[in-house]
Design a protein around this motif. Sequence first.
Motif, mmCIF file in Angstrom:
data_model
loop_
_atom_site.group_PDB
_atom_site.id
_atom_site.type_symbol
_atom_site.label_atom_id
_atom_site.label_comp_id
_atom_site.label_asym_id
_atom_site.label_seq_id
_atom_site.Cartn_x
_atom_site.Cartn_y
_atom_site.Cartn_z
ATOM 1 N N UNK A 25 -0.556 34.321 63.650
ATOM 2 C CA UNK A 25 -0.641 35.431 64.598
ATOM 3 C C UNK A 25 -0.522 34.908 66.025
ATOM 4 N N UNK A 26 -1.169 33.789 66.314
ATOM 5 C CA UNK A 26 -1.093 33.207 67.654
ATOM 6 C C UNK A 26 0.338 32.778 67.990
ATOM 7 N N UNK A 27 1.080 32.357 66.969
ATOM 8 C CA UNK A 27 2.439 31.872 67.198
ATOM 9 C C UNK A 27 3.449 33.007 67.399
ATOM 10 N N UNK A 28 3.065 34.224 67.063
ATOM 11 C CA UNK A 28 3.981 35.358 67.224
ATOM 12 C C UNK A 28 4.219 35.620 68.708
ATOM 13 N N UNK A 29 5.450 35.948 69.072
ATOM 14 C CA UNK A 29 5.709 36.251 70.484
ATOM 15 C C UNK A 29 5.021 37.562 70.881
ATOM 16 N N UNK A 30 4.470 37.592 72.054
ATOM 17 C CA UNK A 30 3.843 38.833 72.513
ATOM 18 C C UNK A 30 4.915 39.739 73.107
ATOM 19 N N UNK A 31 4.618 40.998 73.138
ATOM 20 C CA UNK A 31 5.580 41.992 73.610
ATOM 21 C C UNK A 31 5.971 41.751 75.066
ATOM 22 N N UNK A 32 5.066 41.229 75.863
ATOM 23 C CA UNK A 32 5.355 41.024 77.285
ATOM 24 C C UNK A 32 6.383 39.912 77.516
ATOM 25 N N UNK A 33 6.554 39.037 76.536
ATOM 26 C CA UNK A 33 7.518 37.944 76.670
ATOM 27 C C UNK A 33 8.915 38.323 76.207
ATOM 28 N N UNK A 34 9.073 39.513 75.657
ATOM 29 C CA UNK A 34 10.356 39.939 75.119
ATOM 30 C C UNK A 34 11.186 40.655 76.186
ATOM 31 N N UNK A 35 12.469 40.580 76.005
ATOM 32 C CA UNK A 35 13.357 41.356 76.882
ATOM 33 C C UNK A 35 13.341 42.807 76.414
ATOM 34 N N UNK A 36 13.882 43.686 77.228
ATOM 35 C CA UNK A 36 13.928 45.098 76.855
ATOM 36 C C UNK A 36 14.693 45.297 75.550
ATOM 37 N N UNK A 37 15.783 44.573 75.396
ATOM 38 C CA UNK A 37 16.583 44.706 74.183
ATOM 39 C C UNK A 37 15.792 44.227 72.954
ATOM 40 N N UNK A 38 15.048 43.141 73.086
ATOM 41 C CA UNK A 38 14.247 42.641 71.980
ATOM 42 C C UNK A 38 13.131 43.621 71.618
ATOM 43 N N UNK A 39 12.555 44.269 72.602
ATOM 44 C CA UNK A 39 11.519 45.282 72.341
ATOM 45 C C UNK A 39 12.103 46.448 71.554
ATOM 46 N N UNK A 40 13.292 46.872 71.921
ATOM 47 C CA UNK A 40 13.956 47.967 71.218
ATOM 48 C C UNK A 40 14.212 47.580 69.774
ATOM 49 N N UNK A 41 14.670 46.363 69.551
ATOM 50 C CA UNK A 41 14.921 45.874 68.191
ATOM 51 C C UNK A 41 13.635 45.797 67.379
ATOM 52 N N UNK A 42 12.561 45.344 68.001
ATOM 53 C CA UNK A 42 11.259 45.270 67.299
ATOM 54 C C UNK A 42 10.735 46.654 66.946
ATOM 55 N N UNK A 43 10.953 47.619 67.843
ATOM 56 C CA UNK A 43 10.476 48.975 67.582
ATOM 57 C C UNK A 43 11.202 49.606 66.402
ATOM 58 N N UNK A 44 12.421 49.179 66.147
ATOM 59 C CA UNK A 44 13.198 49.726 65.035
ATOM 60 C C UNK A 44 12.667 49.223 63.684
ATOM 61 N N UNK A 45 11.989 48.100 63.710
ATOM 62 C CA UNK A 45 11.516 47.500 62.442
ATOM 63 C C UNK A 45 10.348 48.226 61.859
#
Length: 65
Positions: free
Chosen positions: A45-65
């Motif tokens: 869990x600690x190794x997972x990237x936090x949302x604040x470190x993601x680009x807008x495009x990566x956030x959109x991709x994560x939200x689709x999952x």
Amino acid sequence: MSRDPSTANHAISNDFDTNEAGEILSLTNSFEKSVKAAYKESNAVKAMPSNKNLTDQERIENDKK
């Protein structure tokens, strides 16, 4: 005075119970496995990237999952 434990005063009795020892060992092993699994999960869990470190495009991709 006798130095033979089986005949001396206050002889030491052997109260060792193999079943109880086996149960304790089994519980100890189960506990150890549980702790190791929980530690690995917490590190994952600690190794997972936090949302604040993601680009807008990566956030959109994560939200689709």
